[in-house]
Design a protein around this motif. Structure first.
Motif, short mmCIF file in Angstrom:
data_model
loop_
_atom_site.label_atom_id
_atom_site.label_comp_id
_atom_site.label_asym_id
_atom_site.label_seq_id
_atom_site.Cartn_x
_atom_site.Cartn_y
_atom_site.Cartn_z
N GLY A 65 44.95 71.13 29.69
CA GLY A 65 43.52 71.25 29.46
C GLY A 65 42.72 71.24 30.74
N GLY A 66 41.83 72.23 30.89
CA GLY A 66 41.01 72.31 32.08
C GLY A 66 41.81 72.67 33.32
N ALA A 67 41.19 72.49 34.45
CA ALA A 67 41.88 72.75 35.72
C ALA A 67 42.91 71.66 35.98
N ALA A 68 44.03 72.04 36.58
CA ALA A 68 45.07 71.07 36.89
C ALA A 68 44.54 70.04 37.87
N ARG A 69 44.81 68.77 37.59
CA ARG A 69 44.41 67.68 38.50
C ARG A 69 45.26 66.47 38.18
N LEU A 70 45.39 65.59 39.17
CA LEU A 70 46.12 64.34 38.96
C LEU A 70 45.17 63.31 38.35
N GLU A 71 45.54 62.83 37.18
CA GLU A 71 44.81 61.72 36.55
C GLU A 71 45.50 60.43 36.98
N ARG A 72 44.88 59.71 37.90
CA ARG A 72 45.50 58.49 38.41
C ARG A 72 45.53 57.41 37.32
N LEU A 73 46.66 56.75 37.21
CA LEU A 73 46.82 55.68 36.24
C LEU A 73 47.02 54.33 36.92
N ARG A 74 47.17 54.34 38.21
CA ARG A 74 47.43 53.10 38.94
C ARG A 74 46.38 52.93 40.03
N MET A 75 45.55 51.93 39.86
CA MET A 75 44.50 51.67 40.83
C MET A 75 44.98 50.69 41.90
N GLY A 76 44.60 50.93 43.11
CA GLY A 76 45.00 50.03 44.18
C GLY A 76 46.38 50.34 44.70
N VAL A 77 46.65 49.88 45.90
CA VAL A 77 47.94 50.11 46.54
C VAL A 77 48.46 48.77 47.06
#
Length: 241
Positions: A65-77
């Motif tokens: 759906g829509g333009a390809a993009r990374l949906e981040r699921l992990r916040m912080g490093v």
């Protein structure tokens, strides 16, 4: 007393259903303790008693759906000293654009710059329903773009072809560094894994075997002497509410 046909059929169905739910009598229950490599998805907290050496961490998803993009699921490093880290991207599509590649590579750099030992990138994609030839083209392009300092890993499903033939994976031998063969669906070990691993005798790529925590497993004999077998990865589950 003679059982009527309908009652007999219902009793048989109940027996088969109960049997299907029972673990194999010769199998062990997979426990996280005793292993040192784990899949850890966001929201799952490993027990403090575990001593992981290798972590596969879901970073995000490239969704339909829509333009390809990374949906981040992990916040912080976080900084994870003494552990080898693989960032995992779950992909529902392969038409990645420049921004998608850039975001994922930037995440690898962020984790490395935080002091982590980043082995590389793992792609989790179900090629069985979309054609493995197209997946090979995608992986070649990804490998071309991915800096050589990072390795490329993929997950492997036991049903990648109509007959679950490991040769479907073997064609990637010059593209990827590692395959992690998934032996489970949801919280359950897939039946018939023995026959699949019998066909991996000449598999040319380093591979691990992924087990689901709480599933059943009895190691096929061939794993003990296979030159490419690198051990297990346990998929940790969140506690059921």
């Amino acid at each position: 007393m003679t059982m009527r046909p309908v009652a007999w059929a219902m009793a048989l169905l109940a027996t088969l259903t109960l049997s299907a739910c029972q673990p194999r009598p010769d199998a062990d229950i997979v426990a996280a303790a005793g292993h040192d490599a784990f899949y850890v998805w966001p929201g799952v907290r490993p027990a403090k008693t575990l001593q992981p050496k290798t972590l596969y961490l879901l970073d995000g998803e490239v969704r339909r759906g829509g333009a390809a993009r990374l949906e981040r699921l992990r916040m912080g490093v976080p900084r994870l000293p003494g552990k080898t880290v693989w960032l995992v991207v779950r992909a529902d599509r392969l038409d990645w654009n420049e921004a998608t590649y850039a975001t994922i590579f930037n995440d690898l750099r962020r984790w490395q710059d935080a002091g982590n030992q980043v082995a590389g990138l793992q792609i989790d994609f179900d090629a069985a329903t979309r054609g493995i030839d197209g997946y090979a083209l995608f992986l070649r392009e990804l490998r071309r773009r991915l800096p050589q300092s990072w390795q490329l890993s993929i997950t492997g499903l036991m049903d990648w072809s109509a007959h679950g033939d490991p040769r479907a994976l073997a064609q990637f031998s010059k593209i990827i560094d590692e395959v992690v063969v998934q032996t489970y669906q949801g919280r359950t070990t897939i039946e018939g894994y023995d026959s699949y691993f019998q066909r991996m005798e000449n598999f040319p790529i380093p591979f691990r075997v992924a087990l689901v925590e709480g599933g059943t497993w009895r190691a096929p004999a061939m794993l003990a002497h296979h030159p490419q077998f690198r051990g297990y990865v346990v998929f940790l589950l969140a506690a059921e509410k």
